[in-house]
Design an enzyme around this catalytic site. Structure first.
Site, PDB file in Angstrom:
ATOM      1  N   GLY A  18      39.530  51.077  45.001  1.00 43.28           N
ATOM      2  CA  GLY A  18      39.763  49.918  44.142  1.00 43.28           C
ATOM      3  C   GLY A  18      38.578  49.004  43.914  1.00 43.28           C
ATOM      4  O   GLY A  18      38.477  48.369  42.871  1.00 43.28           O
ATOM      5  N   GLU A  31      36.171  43.932  48.875  1.00 39.31           N
ATOM      6  CA  GLU A  31      37.524  44.420  48.576  1.00 39.31           C
ATOM      7  C   GLU A  31      37.937  44.018  47.164  1.00 39.31           C
ATOM      8  O   GLU A  31      37.458  43.007  46.628  1.00 39.31           O
ATOM      9  CB  GLU A  31      38.528  43.809  49.565  1.00 39.31           C
ATOM     10  CG  GLU A  31      39.011  44.747  50.635  1.00 39.31           C
ATOM     11  CD  GLU A  31      39.922  45.865  50.127  1.00 39.31           C
ATOM     12  OE1 GLU A  31      39.888  46.201  48.929  1.00 39.31           O
ATOM     13  OE2 GLU A  31      40.652  46.412  50.950  1.00 39.31           O
ATOM     14  N   ASP A  32      38.844  44.778  46.603  1.00 37.82           N
ATOM     15  CA  ASP A  32      39.373  44.403  45.298  1.00 37.82           C
ATOM     16  C   ASP A  32      40.523  43.415  45.422  1.00 37.82           C
ATOM     17  O   ASP A  32      40.632  42.475  44.649  1.00 37.82           O
ATOM     18  CB  ASP A  32      39.803  45.645  44.493  1.00 37.82           C
ATOM     19  CG  ASP A  32      40.749  46.540  45.272  1.00 37.82           C
ATOM     20  OD1 ASP A  32      40.681  46.548  46.511  1.00 37.82           O
ATOM     21  OD2 ASP A  32      41.567  47.234  44.645  1.00 37.82           O
ATOM     22  N   ASP A  37      46.490  41.802  49.840  1.00 36.26           N
ATOM     23  CA  ASP A  37      47.922  41.606  49.591  1.00 36.26           C
ATOM     24  C   ASP A  37      48.553  41.187  50.918  1.00 36.26           C
ATOM     25  O   ASP A  37      48.489  40.017  51.293  1.00 36.26           O
ATOM     26  CB  ASP A  37      48.472  42.939  49.059  1.00 36.26           C
ATOM     27  CG  ASP A  37      49.855  42.826  48.467  1.00 36.26           C
ATOM     28  OD1 ASP A  37      50.628  41.975  48.940  1.00 36.26           O
ATOM     29  OD2 ASP A  37      50.188  43.579  47.543  1.00 36.26           O
ATOM     30  N   PHE A  41      52.413  42.941  40.317  1.00 38.18           N
ATOM     31  CA  PHE A  41      51.658  44.172  40.543  1.00 38.18           C
ATOM     32  C   PHE A  41      50.579  44.281  39.482  1.00 38.18           C
ATOM     33  O   PHE A  41      50.870  44.404  38.296  1.00 38.18           O
ATOM     34  CB  PHE A  41      52.570  45.395  40.506  1.00 38.18           C
ATOM     35  CG  PHE A  41      51.903  46.611  41.078  1.00 38.18           C
ATOM     36  CD1 PHE A  41      51.960  46.876  42.444  1.00 38.18           C
ATOM     37  CD2 PHE A  41      51.170  47.460  40.270  1.00 38.18           C
ATOM     38  CE1 PHE A  41      51.311  47.975  42.986  1.00 38.18           C
ATOM     39  CE2 PHE A  41      50.519  48.572  40.807  1.00 38.18           C
ATOM     40  CZ  PHE A  41      50.598  48.822  42.163  1.00 38.18           C
ATOM     41  N   ASP A  70      44.853  50.475  40.699  1.00 41.22           N
ATOM     42  CA  ASP A  70      45.654  51.513  40.048  1.00 41.22           C
ATOM     43  C   ASP A  70      47.144  51.315  40.211  1.00 41.22           C
ATOM     44  O   ASP A  70      47.611  50.555  41.074  1.00 41.22           O
ATOM     45  CB  ASP A  70      45.294  52.874  40.643  1.00 41.22           C
ATOM     46  CG  ASP A  70      45.874  53.041  42.057  1.00 41.22           C
ATOM     47  OD1 ASP A  70      45.642  52.147  42.906  1.00 41.22           O
ATOM     48  OD2 ASP A  70      46.555  54.045  42.297  1.00 41.22           O
ATOM     49  N   ARG A  91      42.851  52.441  36.442  1.00 41.12           N
ATOM     50  CA  ARG A  91      41.680  51.912  37.141  1.00 41.12           C
ATOM     51  C   ARG A  91      40.561  51.547  36.164  1.00 41.12           C
ATOM     52  O   ARG A  91      39.776  50.643  36.417  1.00 41.12           O
ATOM     53  CB  ARG A  91      41.119  52.954  38.124  1.00 41.12           C
ATOM     54  CG  ARG A  91      41.987  53.199  39.346  1.00 41.12           C
ATOM     55  CD  ARG A  91      41.179  53.937  40.408  1.00 41.12           C
ATOM     56  NE  ARG A  91      42.006  54.577  41.402  1.00 41.12           N
ATOM     57  CZ  ARG A  91      42.468  53.984  42.508  1.00 41.12           C
ATOM     58  NH1 ARG A  91      42.202  52.721  42.751  1.00 41.12           N
ATOM     59  NH2 ARG A  91      43.199  54.645  43.375  1.00 41.12           N
TER      60      ARG A  91
HETATM   61  C1  PRP Z   1      44.775  48.550  48.044  1.00 36.25           C
HETATM   62  C2  PRP Z   1      43.613  47.599  47.890  1.00 36.25           C
HETATM   63  C3  PRP Z   1      43.370  47.122  49.285  1.00 36.25           C
HETATM   64  C4  PRP Z   1      44.750  47.165  49.909  1.00 36.25           C
HETATM   65  C5  PRP Z   1      45.297  45.771  50.000  1.00 36.25           C
HETATM   66  O1  PRP Z   1      44.244  49.782  48.398  1.00 36.25           O
HETATM   67  O2  PRP Z   1      42.498  48.231  47.344  1.00 36.25           O
HETATM   68  O3  PRP Z   1      42.502  47.969  49.998  1.00 36.25           O
HETATM   69  O4  PRP Z   1      45.564  47.987  49.080  1.00 36.25           O
HETATM   70  O5  PRP Z   1      46.597  45.761  50.504  1.00 36.25           O
HETATM   71  P1  PRP Z   1      47.038  45.022  51.837  1.00 36.25           P
HETATM   72  O6  PRP Z   1      46.350  43.699  51.893  1.00 36.25           O
HETATM   73  O7  PRP Z   1      48.532  44.867  51.666  1.00 36.25           O
HETATM   74  O8  PRP Z   1      46.701  45.902  52.991  1.00 36.25           O
HETATM   75  P2  PRP Z   1      45.015  51.185  48.233  1.00 36.25           P
HETATM   76  O9  PRP Z   1      45.504  51.630  49.572  1.00 36.25           O
HETATM   77  O10 PRP Z   1      46.034  51.058  47.146  1.00 36.25           O
HETATM   78  O11 PRP Z   1      43.858  52.187  47.825  1.00 36.25           O
HETATM   79  P3  PRP Z   1      42.909  52.261  46.531  1.00 36.25           P
HETATM   80  O12 PRP Z   1      41.948  51.106  46.617  1.00 36.25           O
HETATM   81  O13 PRP Z   1      42.231  53.573  46.677  1.00 36.25           O
HETATM   82  O14 PRP Z   1      43.783  52.170  45.310  1.00 36.25           O
END
Ligand code: PRP
Length: 196
Positions: free
Chosen positions: A63, A118-119, A122, A171, A178, A184
């Protein structure tokens, strides 16, 4: 090979149909211009703190790729880039709290100034796990910059030094984020109707 674009997608279909990938369904939450302006501001703050430290920027795949790419090009000093892949969601749109390292760093970070890129934060479980894991490798410092933060959803206890945007509990997709690996490549952050 049929390279028909999403704007020309045919009639409604199942979950893997091109019909589900209509850019028109995505409502803009943060525009490309607003993203770039805010990343510029973050770069100024990060430059003030890290200019002489030759930090290691750790991009959390997938991400954060566009955020890292745009942020790093706005940082006018010596730095290194590393990539980690950590999976927290799988195919679900909800965080499970289960974190797995899919790809680790290629370098030793002992004594280095590390900035995790980080992106989105959550629940915070991903970063909580990641920061705990990287701290055991004895970096000189370890901080986090996130483009997006859903503070209302936070469950894990963690400190984030730089935050681009606080966003509502929706969301979001685009600019690296994604929904089931789609969206993405949107150049902005958007909300897809009917998801989340
Ligand atoms: C997403 C995002 C963070 C994480 C945040 O990654 O990029 O890494 O979730 O969520 P949290 O704070 O609830 O832990 P994802 O696992 O979807 O992978 P991606 O970046 O490859 O899409």
């Amino acid at each position: 090979m049929n390279l028909t674009g999403p704007e020309n997608a045919g009639s409604p279909g199942g979950p893997t149909s091109p019909e589900r990938w209509k850019w028109a369904e995505v409502k803009v939450l943060i525009s490309t211009e607003d993203l770039q302006a805010r990343i510029g501001e973050l770069a100024v703050a990060i430059t003030a703190d890290y200019r002489s430290l030759r930090p290691v920027l750790v991009c959390v795949l997938k991400g954060a790729v566009f955020f890292l790419a745009d942020l790093a090009r706005k940082l006018p000093f010596d730095l290194e880039m590393e990539f980690m892949a950590v999976s927290s969601y799988g195919q679900s749109s909800e965080s499970s709290g289960v974190v797995r390292i899919l790809k680790d760093l290629d370098t030793d970070i002992e004594g280095r100034h590390v900035l995790i890129v980080e992106d989105i934060i959550d629940s915070g479980f991903t970063l909580q796990y990641l920061t705990r894991s990287l701290r055991t490798r004895n970096p000189a410092s370890l901080e986090v910059v996130t483009l997006l933060s859903k503070t209302a959803r936070r469950e894990a206890d963690l400190v984030c030094r730089y935050t681009g945007f606080e966003i509502p509990d929706k969301f979001v997709v685009g600019y690296g984020l994604d929904y089931q690996e789609r969206y993405r490549n949107l150049p902005y952050i958007g909300v897809v109707e009917g998801i989340g």
